[in-house]
Structures are given as C-alpha cells and as structure tokens.
Motif scaffolding. Structure first.
Motif, PDB file in Angstrom:
ATOM      1  N   VAL A  39       0.853  -1.179   0.000  1.00 15.00           N
ATOM      2  CA  VAL A  39       0.000   0.000   0.000  1.00 15.00           C
ATOM      3  C   VAL A  39       0.896   1.240   0.000  1.00 15.00           C
ATOM      4  CG1 VAL A  39      -0.168   0.126   2.528  1.00 15.00           C
ATOM      5  CG2 VAL A  39      -2.007   1.083   1.118  1.00 15.00           C
ATOM      6  N   GLU A  40       0.463   2.263  -0.668  1.00 16.97           N
ATOM      7  CA  GLU A  40       1.241   3.500  -0.719  1.00 16.97           C
ATOM      8  C   GLU A  40       1.256   4.163   0.655  1.00 16.97           C
ATOM      9  OE1 GLU A  40       1.125   5.379  -5.186  1.00 16.97           O
ATOM     10  OE2 GLU A  40      -0.458   5.900  -3.785  1.00 16.97           O
ATOM     11  N   LEU A  41       2.460   4.466   1.155  1.00 17.24           N
ATOM     12  CA  LEU A  41       2.598   5.126   2.448  1.00 17.24           C
ATOM     13  C   LEU A  41       3.230   6.497   2.240  1.00 17.24           C
ATOM     14  CD1 LEU A  41       4.003   2.178   4.616  1.00 17.24           C
ATOM     15  CD2 LEU A  41       1.629   2.895   4.365  1.00 17.24           C
ATOM     16  N   PRO A  42       2.787   7.496   2.962  1.00 17.87           N
ATOM     17  CA  PRO A  42       3.389   8.827   2.820  1.00 17.87           C
ATOM     18  C   PRO A  42       4.806   8.843   3.364  1.00 17.87           C
ATOM     19  CG  PRO A  42       1.807   8.806   4.626  1.00 17.87           C
ATOM     20  CD  PRO A  42       1.670   7.476   3.932  1.00 17.87           C
ATOM     21  N   SER A  54      -2.152 -10.442   9.042  1.00 18.53           N
ATOM     22  CA  SER A  54      -1.223 -10.480   7.916  1.00 18.53           C
ATOM     23  C   SER A  54      -0.982  -9.064   7.424  1.00 18.53           C
ATOM     24  CB  SER A  54      -1.804 -11.325   6.777  1.00 18.53           C
ATOM     25  OG  SER A  54      -2.933 -10.678   6.207  1.00 18.53           O
ATOM     26  N   TYR A  55       0.156  -8.869   6.762  1.00 17.94           N
ATOM     27  CA  TYR A  55       0.426  -7.566   6.163  1.00 17.94           C
ATOM     28  C   TYR A  55      -0.566  -7.288   5.042  1.00 17.94           C
ATOM     29  CZ  TYR A  55       4.625  -6.740   8.855  1.00 17.94           C
ATOM     30  OH  TYR A  55       5.487  -6.480   9.888  1.00 17.94           O
ATOM     31  N   ARG A  56      -1.008  -8.330   4.365  1.00 21.55           N
ATOM     32  CA  ARG A  56      -2.036  -8.157   3.328  1.00 21.55           C
ATOM     33  C   ARG A  56      -3.292  -7.524   3.925  1.00 21.55           C
ATOM     34  NH1 ARG A  56      -5.935 -12.911   1.041  1.00 21.55           N
ATOM     35  NH2 ARG A  56      -6.711 -11.856  -0.829  1.00 21.55           N
ATOM     36  N   GLY A  57      -3.731  -8.041   5.075  1.00 19.22           N
ATOM     37  CA  GLY A  57      -4.949  -7.527   5.699  1.00 19.22           C
ATOM     38  C   GLY A  57      -4.784  -6.135   6.273  1.00 19.22           C
ATOM     39  N   VAL A  58      -3.645  -5.881   6.935  1.00 19.63           N
ATOM     40  CA  VAL A  58      -3.419  -4.561   7.526  1.00 19.63           C
ATOM     41  C   VAL A  58      -3.289  -3.508   6.424  1.00 19.63           C
ATOM     42  CG1 VAL A  58      -1.866  -3.181   8.951  1.00 19.63           C
ATOM     43  CG2 VAL A  58      -2.380  -5.535   9.605  1.00 19.63           C
ATOM     44  N   ALA A  59      -2.621  -3.864   5.310  1.00 14.04           N
ATOM     45  CA  ALA A  59      -2.477  -2.916   4.199  1.00 14.04           C
ATOM     46  C   ALA A  59      -3.844  -2.564   3.612  1.00 14.04           C
ATOM     47  CB  ALA A  59      -1.569  -3.515   3.124  1.00 14.04           C
ATOM     48  N   ARG A  60      -4.722  -3.566   3.497  1.00 14.98           N
ATOM     49  CA  ARG A  60      -6.066  -3.289   2.982  1.00 14.98           C
ATOM     50  C   ARG A  60      -6.809  -2.337   3.918  1.00 14.98           C
ATOM     51  NH1 ARG A  60      -7.426  -7.957   1.997  1.00 14.98           N
ATOM     52  NH2 ARG A  60      -7.622  -7.984  -0.274  1.00 14.98           N
ATOM     53  N   HIS A  77      -8.412   1.385   3.319  1.00 12.77           N
ATOM     54  CA  HIS A  77      -9.774   1.801   3.654  1.00 12.77           C
ATOM     55  C   HIS A  77      -9.769   3.099   4.457  1.00 12.77           C
ATOM     56  CE1 HIS A  77     -11.119  -1.830   1.982  1.00 12.77           C
ATOM     57  NE2 HIS A  77     -11.150  -2.610   3.042  1.00 12.77           N
ATOM     58  N   ALA A  78      -8.799   3.222   5.375  1.00 11.54           N
ATOM     59  CA  ALA A  78      -8.770   4.383   6.274  1.00 11.54           C
ATOM     60  C   ALA A  78      -8.308   5.654   5.578  1.00 11.54           C
ATOM     61  CB  ALA A  78      -7.866   4.079   7.475  1.00 11.54           C
ATOM     62  N   THR A  79      -7.396   5.521   4.610  1.00 11.25           N
ATOM     63  CA  THR A  79      -6.769   6.715   4.043  1.00 11.25           C
ATOM     64  C   THR A  79      -7.050   6.915   2.564  1.00 11.25           C
ATOM     65  OG1 THR A  79      -4.742   5.506   3.504  1.00 11.25           O
ATOM     66  CG2 THR A  79      -4.885   6.489   5.708  1.00 11.25           C
ATOM     67  N   GLY A  80      -7.575   5.897   1.899  1.00  9.92           N
ATOM     68  CA  GLY A  80      -7.771   6.002   0.453  1.00  9.92           C
ATOM     69  C   GLY A  80      -6.515   5.741  -0.346  1.00  9.92           C
ATOM     70  N   ALA A  81      -5.433   5.265   0.307  1.00  7.64           N
ATOM     71  CA  ALA A  81      -4.186   4.993  -0.390  1.00  7.64           C
ATOM     72  C   ALA A  81      -4.362   3.832  -1.368  1.00  7.64           C
ATOM     73  CB  ALA A  81      -3.077   4.675   0.617  1.00  7.64           C
ATOM     74  N   ARG A  82      -3.539   3.822  -2.402  1.00  8.11           N
ATOM     75  CA  ARG A  82      -3.614   2.757  -3.408  1.00  8.11           C
ATOM     76  C   ARG A  82      -3.088   1.447  -2.841  1.00  8.11           C
ATOM     77  NH1 ARG A  82      -0.195   0.890  -7.305  1.00  8.11           N
ATOM     78  NH2 ARG A  82       1.335   2.520  -6.810  1.00  8.11           N
ATOM     79  N   PHE A  83      -3.886   0.376  -2.982  1.00 13.77           N
ATOM     80  CA  PHE A  83      -3.561  -0.924  -2.396  1.00 13.77           C
ATOM     81  C   PHE A  83      -3.419  -1.953  -3.507  1.00 13.77           C
ATOM     82  CE2 PHE A  83      -5.605  -5.001  -1.018  1.00 13.77           C
ATOM     83  CZ  PHE A  83      -4.560  -5.479  -0.243  1.00 13.77           C
ATOM     84  N   THR A  84      -2.359  -2.758  -3.427  1.00 21.76           N
ATOM     85  CA  THR A  84      -2.144  -3.851  -4.361  1.00 21.76           C
ATOM     86  C   THR A  84      -2.261  -5.159  -3.589  1.00 21.76           C
ATOM     87  OG1 THR A  84      -0.635  -2.505  -5.673  1.00 21.76           O
ATOM     88  CG2 THR A  84      -0.561  -4.889  -6.016  1.00 21.76           C
ATOM     89  N   ASP A  85      -3.222  -6.001  -3.942  1.00 16.87           N
ATOM     90  CA  ASP A  85      -3.491  -7.221  -3.192  1.00 16.87           C
ATOM     91  C   ASP A  85      -2.452  -8.286  -3.541  1.00 16.87           C
ATOM     92  OD1 ASP A  85      -4.461  -9.392  -1.845  1.00 16.87           O
ATOM     93  OD2 ASP A  85      -6.523  -9.200  -2.570  1.00 16.87           O
ATOM     94  N   GLN A 127     -15.656  -2.055  -2.013  1.00 15.21           N
ATOM     95  CA  GLN A 127     -14.329  -1.675  -1.520  1.00 15.21           C
ATOM     96  C   GLN A 127     -13.754  -2.738  -0.587  1.00 15.21           C
ATOM     97  OE1 GLN A 127     -14.336   2.204   0.276  1.00 15.21           O
ATOM     98  NE2 GLN A 127     -12.268   2.010   1.101  1.00 15.21           N
ATOM     99  N   ILE A 128     -14.600  -3.369   0.207  1.00 17.68           N
ATOM    100  CA  ILE A 128     -14.097  -4.402   1.129  1.00 17.68           C
ATOM    101  C   ILE A 128     -13.883  -5.733   0.417  1.00 17.68           C
ATOM    102  CG2 ILE A 128     -15.211  -3.321   3.116  1.00 17.68           C
ATOM    103  CD1 ILE A 128     -17.286  -5.610   3.016  1.00 17.68           C
ATOM    104  N   GLY A 129     -14.178  -5.788  -0.888  1.00 16.98           N
ATOM    105  CA  GLY A 129     -13.917  -6.991  -1.659  1.00 16.98           C
ATOM    106  C   GLY A 129     -15.136  -7.830  -1.950  1.00 16.98           C
TER     107      GLY A 129
END
Length: 860
Positions: free
Chosen positions: A13-16, A192-198, A202-210, A468-470
């Motif tokens: 996920v994109e992080l600032p 998992s990092y997959r779940g936390v990144a998703r 959701h919280a920030t609108g950042a781009r997420f790659t599953d 959005q939640i899949g």
C-alpha cells in the motif's frame, strides 16, 4: 498481537513519506484496528559498519583468549579520517573468535545504547582502552546467537554494498519503530500484512495492491497435475458437520543449498514482526504466512512417504511435536500422516494447522522440500490448540479463518523464494486437493445501515463500500436490496448486520452522533440494586476498603479454611477448561478468595487490613441436572434452553469482610485497639440494617473457618441463617499467614433482600418529652449468650423502651466462678407525657422479671 513493520507494509500500500508508527496507529484505529503499543527503536546512537584491520590474540590467566583489534570505522575513526586515507582506526577488545582480518562487522561506538538498555562507552579492560564494541546478534536484539559476532557478508549482505563507517542502524533495520495492534477474533485477516495494508487503504484512500491474487505473482502457479504428491482426506465423521480439511496444496523444491542463509532483509522483517529466524526454508514459510496470512509447513521430502493422509487421531496415538514434547492425541485432533512401509496413514507427521512433528522437520541437511499450504476447519484447529496448550502462530490464524483461495498463491510464493535464495529448482509436480465452496450470498436491504446506525448512507455509498471491502454486489430480488457475496477472506460476514458494521466502519464511526437516550419515567434501580449500593457505601464509611477477586478456587484453598469433607461448601462446580489448573472450582464462599486478598496485603507489609467484597458464589444442588450440549448449526429449541436454564446452579450474592491488626490506630489520642470478634459482628449487623432486616445474633460453635467460642450466626425472622461473623480459627489464621485474632464475616445478601418486607419504612414521631435512663447489671452463667439477656431486657421494658445497649461484661471473684456480669443501659421515653417514678418502677420490675426467665439475676 500482530507487530507491523512499516517498511514491509509499504510493499502493498502507498505510504506517505516519513510515516510514523503513531500516525499509522491513528489511521488504523479509524477502521477498528486499535493500537496496543508502539515499540521504539532497538538501538540508538552510533552503530556503524567496521572493517577489521588487525587482530592480535592475547591469552589471559583465566584461560580465556581475547583479541586486541584495530577496526576501521571510516569517518568515525579516532581522527575522523578513513583508514584508506591514512586515518587512525579504533582499538577494540573482542572475545569472539569467529572473525578475521578483513571481515566487515558491526561496531557500537561510545554513546550507542543497545537493547537492555546497555550503554556503550570507552573503558579500560584487559590492559587496553576498548573504544567501542564489536556486536553479536543477541547484543543487537536480532536473535539468540551469542557465540560469535556478526560478519555482515555471512548474513547475506553484498560486500560491494558495504563500507566502513556506514550507518548500520538503517542497514539492519534497528531504528524502525514497530506498531503492535489489537485484532478482534472476527477479523483474522488482519493477522497479515495483506490484511493490515487493505485496512490502511480503507482508512486513508491509499492505493492498495493485493498480494494474495494470482495476478500479483511474478510466476503464476501451475495447474495441478497427476504427478503432484498424493494427498487424501479421510474425515468420514467430521465434528459439528464440517470436514476438517477442504483444501491441500503441495509443491516440491529440489536441490536447495542447505547452507544458504536467509536474506538479511527477510530476517530483519521477520524479527521486527516478532518471529525468530531459524533457517531459510522455515523462514520463507514464516515470511509468507506473515505477509499473506496463510500458514504453511515445510517437510523434508526424503522423510515423507506417499500418500499423505489427513485424518482424525485414533485413541492412544502419540506425537512428538517440534517443541520436543510428546503428546497424547485426542480423537477430535486432525492429523497430517504419511504411509511408511505401505501402511496408509500410519505415521503422524503433525497436528493439522497447529504444529508439525519432529520426524519430518527440515534440518541442516535438507535439500529437497515438500511445501504444504492447506485450509483447515477453524473449530477443529481451535479445539486442538487449546487441548494441547499450543497457541502457535499458525493456529492463531486458522482458528480465526483463513482465505481458502490463498493456498496455491502462498505455495507459489514459497517456491519462488526458495528457488531465488536457496538455489533450488521447482519440481513440475503440483498437487491441489480442493473441495472448498464459495461464500453464501446475502440479500442485503440498502436502507439497513441507515436504519441501524441512525445516519443517512446513500445507496451509492453503501454499494461502493461493499465493493471496496472486496464483496461482489449484484441486483437483488427487489429494487431496495442487493445480493452480496462476501470476500473469501472474511468468513465473519454471514448476515446483513455484519455488512452494516462494515458500512458504518468504513464510512467512519465518527459520523455517528453521540446521543444519550432519554430515561423512561418510572424506572430506576431495583430494590436489590439499591440495597447493594447502600451496603457498599455503609461498609466504606465504616472504614473498610472494597476489593474484587476472581471467583476461581482450588481444593487447597478449601483445605486452608479447614472445611470438613461433608461441608456443603466443598460441593463446587468444576470448570472443564479453567484458567489455572490449580483453581478449577467456582467459589462457594466469598471468604475463600477474600482471605487470599487479605493474606497478600499482609505479606506485603500491611498488617492492618480492613477489606470487603460483594460478589456471586456458585452453589450447585446435591442432585443438580447436567447441562445439555446445545447444537451449533441451529438455534436451540425452547425445551433445550429450558433444560440449560434448569442446570444453571444457584448464584446468590454474598458480602464478606476481613479485619486484621488494629481497628483503631495508636497516636497521641491513645494506644489504639486491635480488631476483635465484636467488630466483625457489628459490621455484619450493619449489612443487615442497611438491607432493612432485623437479625438476631446467636452463638455458633461448629462452623469453620471461625473460632468455636467466638463466632455468631445471624438469623432472620423465620429461623433462616443468613451469615456468620466472628474471630477466625487459630489454625486457619496460621495456615493463611494472617495476624493473630483476625476476624471476618460473610452474609448472604440475596437472602437478606428476600427477607426484607419491601414496604416503605414508616417514620416514627419524635417525642418532645424527656427520657428516663436506667442501668441494670445481671449475673448469669458464663455460657448464656449476652444477646439472650439483652432480648429479655427489651421484652421486659415494654412499649416505653426507646433503646437498650450492653455496655459492660465482667468476670471475676465478685460474681463467682463460672459466672459473668452483664451491664445494660436502658433509655425510656413516652410519646405523650413525662414519665413518672411509678412508670420507671414498673419498667424496672418488668425487666428484672423477664431477665430471670433466662437465668439472669439482678446483681446487688
């Protein structure tokens, strides 16, 4: 709780830029992932790469050999000049022997602080001034290896990328803050990092790659083929109607270099996430598990005999797990087995979803690896983990629900990493036994979130959040609803209200207004609640401190109170799964746990204790029915619920107190006073008074844990005993380590409430006429209870009595052997007149006559 390394999270996920652990926690809490803790940097101060220029062994008198080393640390040299430019290296004493001249090592310079904390400074040792420290893995908190120092190229760092003086904190990831989050049981995907990144997306609108999708893999997993390692599932009688394993993927990697190290970046991420690095094969499976949430297991292929059979345990089977513990298996345990000698499923390889066995584990000689990625029933795994007390990382995930689409993706990730870093070759054999079923669709009214939360959520927003939640969203049976297919990683989404929670959560809990509901008129506390509060307030005002204890006890606690074997208080409910093995019983007396509270305070240097507790006790009947096992897959019937209710034992509310040491402290006002049996009885009377019940106090000589000669029972009208008070038995005091003459009381508060009339208290008029006071002293046998004499005095005084009090008890030669003198003060008053001498004389005669009926003689 999961630990989150920010750098690893950024893979998905994109992080600032400059995101801190505190800001990450604030972002995640908006979607329900609460911060548990933020763990600071492991090392602070100067930690750099150094090159050993000179190493001189120096044997010591104690038999130890130390090395006097000259280490080039670049710009951190003594004169600030790299050795390559003629600078002076630092002299450092090192006791390790696993390095040599030319090696690149990690050096902690003066001013650095290592985990412990362990500050580094220049110091004189072994005849030299050691200007820093060459570090081992354990000294940096990177692992348990303390036999030798870190040689960076051996950890997988390319020598060409290293230079003396380079910052080793960033190189080893020791300066990163790690966020620990709290995950609720229904959201296992967040392990998992997959779940936390998703969730961060959701919280920030950042781009997420599953990373759990096949499309995210550099090499797509090949299709299953007949050459795959044979696997069978033999679960003909599954528990709760669900097969224990519905997917089992196998992959094989051959020709792995057993000495290949785990890459430094992977080891850093694993250890930052709280997982110890073991070997390349094991580290890769752990890494993929943390990344995707799919537990995996690696077997030494040479030690596994086809076919693998997934089955339930047979009675008496045993397994030595990877923690070297031999375990007796239960018929409900799901096992991974193989077939040596052609005996199908005869050897146990591991507990499915919990822990592997020692017979097939990957060793330092393993070159061919069999990779397992399976999907197991959450209930089966949870019961096995608790039964064997094995809360493994795999079990934590399986019991919360793992995405059944992940096994093939996760196995491919493991194969790719083993091929890349272990030099192995992916075998074309691919096995995938798959009987999984997709999530059941949910008919979801689009207006349900608004009706439930009281906030307006437009239809478009509801559909957008569900996608959005899949979830898959398609038109429903009518215009006001949609058909929702939950994502496979969310097994908790099984009904409409669960989807409502997702809409509210993603839209923001802060949108819901805080509205205090109006209390309907005519409602308030019940009579029992008012009594409980009044009793607690009265005891606190009397100087006692309220405490709270757990209601779990063991036989040892009951033995300490000296309870006879026939005592009903020994008949207790036994918990099937107690928190502590030595406390499997529910308490039947409040004093059992309260005395432990008092003992702990006394043991910590507080001998003057005055504590009380109000709580429930559990009193099973002599022939209590057994609670039925309720069904899991459907709602219990009314008859089943009634049977369950009938099996619940009585749980009355008791109040108990313990007083030790001084009741009144010493000071300039006097010598103080030690608490005695009368204090316990008086406090117990106070409880009854606040409950609105008149109790009589009678002597009791046979109730443990009280002293047989200094104990009283409290009896309500009708003859029911509701409690006891007095001095504790000397042997009980000795066993518990309490001060001598400790006192206690216990009263059944529920019984007092039941005995109260419930009628409003009728106020009595206050007389304006003066009172008359008379004192009486009676001689009685020493065995006559004082309460009997006081009751006789009150009865003899008649309607003019306003108050009677016992103010003195005397024994001695003056009253005779076996006798005692009881002095009572009587206050008389009439509501309509001033009392005359004749009135007082009549009362006096009545009191004397009534006292004589209980054997009391007026003392001359």
């Amino acid at each position: 709780m999961p630990l989150v390394v920010t750098e690893w999270l950024g893979d998905h996920v994109e992080l600032p830029e400059g995101l801190t652990a505190e800001q990450l926690a604030a972002d995640l809490v908006r979607v329900g992932l609460e911060e548990e803790a933020v763990h600071g940097a492991a090392v602070t101060g100067p930690l750099v790469v150094g090159r050993v220029l000179e190493r001189v062994p120096e044997p010591q008198k104690n038999g130890k050999t130390i090395n006097w080393c000259q280490v080039d640390v670049g710009a951190h040299n003594v004169d600030g000049v790299p050795a390559s430019e003629g600078g002076t290296p630092r002299g450092i004493v090192c006791g390790a022997q696993n390095f040599d001249v030319g090696d690149l090592v990690v050096v902690a310079l003066p001013g650095a602080v290592l985990p412990g904390p362990f500050p580094i400074a220049s110091r004189k040792t072994y005849g030299h001034v050691s200007d820093g420290m060459i570090c081992s893995q354990r000294e940096l908190g990177l692992g348990e290896d303390h036999d030798g120092i870190i040689v960076l190229p051996r950890l997988g760092f390319a020598e060409a990328d290293l230079a003396p003086g380079q910052d080793a904190v960033a190189l080893l990831g020791l300066g990163d803050e790690v966020l620990e989050i709290n995950v609720t049981p229904d959201r296992g995907y967040a392990f998992s990092y997959r779940g936390v990144a998703r969730e961060y997306a959701h919280a920030t609108g950042a781009r997420f790659t599953d990373p759990g999708l096949v499309a995210s893999l550099p090499t797509p997993p090949p299709s299953p083929n007949d050459a795959g390692f044979p696997v069978e599932v033999d679960d003909a009688a599954p528990i709760h109607g669900v097969t224990g394993c519905d997917r089992f993927v196998t992959r094989i990697v051959r020709g792995i270099d057993p000495s290949a190290p785990t890459p430094a970046w992977m080891k850093r991420r694993l250890e930052g996430s709280g997982v110890r690095s073991i070997s390349l094969a094991v580290d890769v499976t752990n890494y993929v598990m943390l990344d995707l949430g799919q537990p995996l297991h690696a077997y030494d292929l040479g030690q596994v005999v086809a076919p693998i059979v997934v089955r339930r345990a047979a009675p008496g089977e045993r397994l030595t797990t990877l923690d070297d513990v031999a375990r007796t298996l239960d018929p409900e345990d799901l096992l991974i087995t193989d077939s040596p000698g052609g005996a199908r499923g005869s050897r146990v390889l591991g507990l499915a979803g919990v822990m592997g066995g020692a017979s097939s584990e990957v060793t330092e000689a393993t070159t061919d690896v069999l990779v397992e990625a399976a999907h197991f029933d959450p209930v089966t795994v949870a019961r096995t983990a608790r039964r064997h007390k094995l809360p493994s990382e795999a079990a934590k995930r399986f019991e919360r629900g793992v995405d059944p689409r992940l096994p093939a993706v996760a196995a491919q990730r493991v194969v790719d990493l083993l091929v890349e870093h272990g030099g192995g070759t992916a075998d074309p054999a691919v096995g995938d036994l798959d009987t999984t079923k997709g999530p059941a669709p949910i008919t979801f009214p689009l207006g349900l979130p608004s009706r439930t939360a009281g906030v307006e959520y437009p239809r478009e927003q509801v559909v957008e959040i569900l996608e959005q939640i899949g979830a898959g969203v398609s038109p429903g049976p009518d215009a006001d609803s949609v058909l929702v297919i939950p994502p496979t990683w969310r097994p908790d989404l099984t009904e409409g209200v669960a989807l409502v929670e997702e809409v509210v959560r993603i839209a923001g809990y802060d949108r819901i207004p805080s509205t205090v509901p109006a209390a309907p008129g005519g409602r308030g506390l019940t009579a029992e609640q008012r009594t409980r509060r009044s009793v607690a307030r009265a005891l606190a005002e009397a100087g006692l401190v309220e405490t709270l204890s757990y209601p779990f006890v063991g036989e040892a606690e009951l033995d300490a109170l000296g309870l006879p074997e026939s005592d009903p208080r020994r008949r207790a409910v036994r918990l099937a799964n107690p928190l502590a093995d030595d406390r499997p019983l529910m308490r039947t007396s409040l004093l059992v746990t309260l005395l432990e509270t008092a003992r702990r305070n006394v043991a910590r240097g507080l001998p003057d204790v005055a504590v009380f507790e109000t709580g429930l006790v559990t009193l099973p009947g002599e022939d209590a029915p057994v609670a039925p096992q309720l069904p899991v897959g459907r709602r219990p019937s009314a008859e089943e619920l009634a049977a369950l209710e009938a099996a619940v034992p009585a749980q009355p509310r008791h109040v108990a107190g313990v007083l030790t040491g001084r009741r009144d402290h010493a000071g300039w006002w006097g010598a103080g006073r030690t608490a005695d049996w009368a204090d316990a009885i008086e406090v117990a009377r106070l409880v009854a008074e606040r409950a609105g019940v008149a109790v009589s106090v009678e002597a009791d000589t046979e109730t443990m844990p009280w002293h047989p000669g200094r104990c009283a029972r409290l009896v309500v009208p009708g003859g029911t005993v509701v409690g006891h008070a007095g001095e504790l038995h000397p042997k009980v005091v000795e066993r518990l380590g309490l001060p001598a003459r400790a006192v206690a009381f216990e009263v059944d508060l529920s019984a007092l409430v039941a005995a109260a009339s419930g009628e409003p208290v009728q106020a009595t008029a206050v007389s304006a006429f003066p009172a008359a006071k008379e004192d009486f002293a009676f001689v009685v046998d020493a065995g006559v209870p004082a309460a009997d004499v006081v009751a006789a005095v009150a009865a003899g005084a008649g309607e003019l009595l306003e108050d009677v009090a016992l103010f003195d008890v005397f024994t001695g030669e003056q009253v005779g052997e076996g006798k005692k003198s009881l002095a009572c003060s009587v206050r008389l008053r009439a509501a309509d007149r001033t009392l005359t001498a004749d009135d007082v004389r009549g009362v006096r005669e009545g009191v004397v006559a009534a006292a004589e009926r209980v054997g009391a003689v007026l003392r001359g």
